[in-house]
Design a protein around this motif. Structure first.
Motif, PDB file in Angstrom:
ATOM      1  N   PHE A 224       1.359 -77.724  48.135  1.00 15.19           N
ATOM      2  CA  PHE A 224       0.866 -78.264  49.405  1.00 15.19           C
ATOM      3  C   PHE A 224      -0.655 -78.408  49.403  1.00 15.19           C
ATOM      4  CE2 PHE A 224       5.110 -77.309  50.944  1.00 15.19           C
ATOM      5  CZ  PHE A 224       5.354 -78.433  51.724  1.00 15.19           C
TER       6      PHE A 224
ATOM      7  N   VAL B 245       4.899 -87.490  48.398  1.00 20.44           N
ATOM      8  CA  VAL B 245       5.247 -86.600  49.517  1.00 20.44           C
ATOM      9  C   VAL B 245       6.635 -85.997  49.327  1.00 20.44           C
ATOM     10  CG1 VAL B 245       5.571 -86.432  52.010  1.00 20.44           C
ATOM     11  CG2 VAL B 245       3.686 -87.803  51.092  1.00 20.44           C
ATOM     12  N   PRO B 246       7.717 -86.808  49.143  1.00 17.70           N
ATOM     13  CA  PRO B 246       9.031 -86.181  48.932  1.00 17.70           C
ATOM     14  C   PRO B 246       9.111 -85.376  47.644  1.00 17.70           C
ATOM     15  CG  PRO B 246       9.155 -88.564  48.605  1.00 17.70           C
ATOM     16  CD  PRO B 246       7.820 -88.283  49.202  1.00 17.70           C
TER      17      PRO B 246
ATOM     18  N   ILE C  52       7.572 -82.001  48.419  1.00 15.86           N
ATOM     19  CA  ILE C  52       8.420 -81.244  49.351  1.00 15.86           C
ATOM     20  C   ILE C  52       9.667 -80.719  48.647  1.00 15.86           C
ATOM     21  CG2 ILE C  52       9.898 -81.459  51.385  1.00 15.86           C
ATOM     22  CD1 ILE C  52       7.788 -83.280  52.599  1.00 15.86           C
TER      23      ILE C  52
ATOM     24  N   LEU D 104      10.781 -76.887  48.101  1.00 15.64           N
ATOM     25  CA  LEU D 104      12.105 -76.370  48.469  1.00 15.64           C
ATOM     26  C   LEU D 104      12.704 -75.554  47.328  1.00 15.64           C
ATOM     27  CD1 LEU D 104      13.628 -79.504  50.243  1.00 15.64           C
ATOM     28  CD2 LEU D 104      13.192 -77.299  51.325  1.00 15.64           C
TER      29      LEU D 104
ATOM     30  N   LEU E 180       4.516 -72.328  56.083  1.00 18.84           N
ATOM     31  CA  LEU E 180       4.762 -73.681  56.586  1.00 18.84           C
ATOM     32  C   LEU E 180       4.944 -73.678  58.097  1.00 18.84           C
ATOM     33  CD1 LEU E 180       5.256 -76.654  55.728  1.00 18.84           C
ATOM     34  CD2 LEU E 180       7.698 -76.119  55.702  1.00 18.84           C
TER      35      LEU E 180
ATOM     36  N   PHE F 124       8.270 -86.638  60.931  1.00 19.95           N
ATOM     37  CA  PHE F 124       8.016 -85.926  59.677  1.00 19.95           C
ATOM     38  C   PHE F 124       8.267 -84.430  59.840  1.00 19.95           C
ATOM     39  CE2 PHE F 124       4.960 -83.454  57.142  1.00 19.95           C
ATOM     40  CZ  PHE F 124       5.404 -83.778  55.863  1.00 19.95           C
ATOM     41  N   ILE F 125       7.799 -83.860  60.948  1.00 21.31           N
ATOM     42  CA  ILE F 125       7.988 -82.427  61.204  1.00 21.31           C
ATOM     43  C   ILE F 125       9.475 -82.099  61.323  1.00 21.31           C
ATOM     44  CG2 ILE F 125       7.635 -80.587  62.900  1.00 21.31           C
ATOM     45  CD1 ILE F 125       4.873 -81.760  63.448  1.00 21.31           C
TER      46      ILE F 125
ATOM     47  N   THR G  37      11.116 -82.435  57.792  1.00 22.78           N
ATOM     48  CA  THR G  37      10.684 -81.342  56.915  1.00 22.78           C
ATOM     49  C   THR G  37      11.288 -80.018  57.356  1.00 22.78           C
ATOM     50  OG1 THR G  37       8.586 -82.494  56.522  1.00 22.78           O
ATOM     51  CG2 THR G  37       8.684 -80.161  55.947  1.00 22.78           C
ATOM     52  N   SER G  38      11.283 -79.763  58.661  1.00 20.66           N
ATOM     53  CA  SER G  38      11.855 -78.521  59.180  1.00 20.66           C
ATOM     54  C   SER G  38      13.351 -78.446  58.894  1.00 20.66           C
ATOM     55  CB  SER G  38      11.598 -78.412  60.686  1.00 20.66           C
ATOM     56  OG  SER G  38      10.225 -78.441  60.973  1.00 20.66           O
TER      57      SER G  38
ATOM     58  N   ALA H 295      14.932 -79.885  56.386  1.00 12.73           N
ATOM     59  CA  ALA H 295      15.114 -79.650  54.949  1.00 12.73           C
ATOM     60  C   ALA H 295      14.907 -78.184  54.608  1.00 12.73           C
ATOM     61  CB  ALA H 295      14.149 -80.522  54.149  1.00 12.73           C
ATOM     62  N   PHE H 296      13.860 -77.582  55.167  1.00 12.07           N
ATOM     63  CA  PHE H 296      13.603 -76.175  54.880  1.00 12.07           C
ATOM     64  C   PHE H 296      14.614 -75.273  55.585  1.00 12.07           C
ATOM     65  CE2 PHE H 296       9.625 -77.766  53.250  1.00 12.07           C
ATOM     66  CZ  PHE H 296       9.328 -76.883  52.239  1.00 12.07           C
TER      67      PHE H 296
END
Length: 255
Positions: free
Chosen positions: A64, A86-87, A90, A94, A105, A131-132, A135-136, A138-139
């Motif tokens: 990051f 970006v992906p 990320i 992960l 994060l 995006f948030i 991303t959230s 995915a995590f």
């Protein structure tokens, strides 16, 4: 600076991905050790991305940091970078399965919402919010499907009970005691209605001193996570000043 930094970052990502892919292809045979084994036996981190960083939690930070510098280079030079990075970054993050990375994060997203969103246009807010959310999600999926993180989640209530009763901690938590014990001490102080250390801390170096009460190694025993050290030694007031020290110069540059 940018050229050298991104060359090293590229090597870091390529080695990390190759290591992870080879483990999948060869039934979890480990290739890249956690540290150099010139002077000691190699240690491996298991089925996790770590590249050149050694520890997966350090790899999370490096990834990051690299993404942040990509945006900084775009602002500095005016040249856009390929958004495919970006992906990739990320996904690599992960694969680290880093619990501390996920906590970091969450802190980052909270700061982003508080300091950045109020100054953005409506269209930019929508894109950032999307995006948030992605991303959230995915995590969140990673947390639910990561055996390693699930072990921490299951051990956390047991650790709380162990600290209350003064008995041995679960092994997975005991390895992180230097990060946990300072927070536990602050919790005890609040439960005893002693709020002053929570607000202003107990001074530089006290996190190491408090950890020396429960760890037998001796020497400097600071928490691994700097945010815990800052919070314990400087309190919530010092932590906010620490954040503002980074945010305020950026605000002046924009003006």
């Amino acid at each position: 600076f940018f050229r050298i930094f991104f060359l090293v970052t590229l090597i870091h990502i390529i080695i990390g991905i190759l290591d992870f892919a080879l483990q999948l292809a060869t039934d979890y045979v480990f290739y890249v050790p956690r540290h150099s084994f010139i002077f000691e036996e190699p240690m491996y981190v298991g089925m996790r991305f770590h590249g050149l960083a050694g520890e997966p939690r350090d790899a999370f930070v490096h990834l990051f940091m690299g993404l942040s510098l990509l945006f900084l280079r775009e602002i500095w030079t005016g040249k856009s970078f390929n958004r495919l990075w970006v992906p990739i970054i990320i996904i690599a993050a992960l694969l680290t399965q880093s619990t501390s990375g996920v906590i970091g994060l969450l802190i980052f997203l909270s700061l982003l919402i508080v300091f950045q969103i109020p100054r953005m246009r409506l269209q930019s807010i929508f894109l950032l919010s999307l995006f948030i959310i992605l991303t959230s999600s995915a995590f969140g999926y990673m947390i639910l499907n990561s055996p390693r993180i699930q072990i921490y989640l299951e051990a956390a209530p047991l650790a709380f009970q162990a600290l209350e009763r003064g008995i041995d901690l679960p092994p997975v938590i005991e390895y992180q005691i230097s990060n946990i014990y300072p927070i536990w001490v602050r919790w005890l102080e609040i439960s005893e209605m002693n709020f002053l250390p929570f607000f202003i801390g107990t001074g530089l170096g006290t996190a190491s001193i408090i950890n020396s009460f429960v760890l037998s190694e001796g020497g400097i025993l600071n928490p691994h996570a700097n945010i815990i050290r800052i919070f314990f030694e400087s309190g919530i007031v010092g932590t906010l000043l620490f954040i503002i020290a980074f945010i305020n110069p950026l605000s002046k540059v924009e003006k």
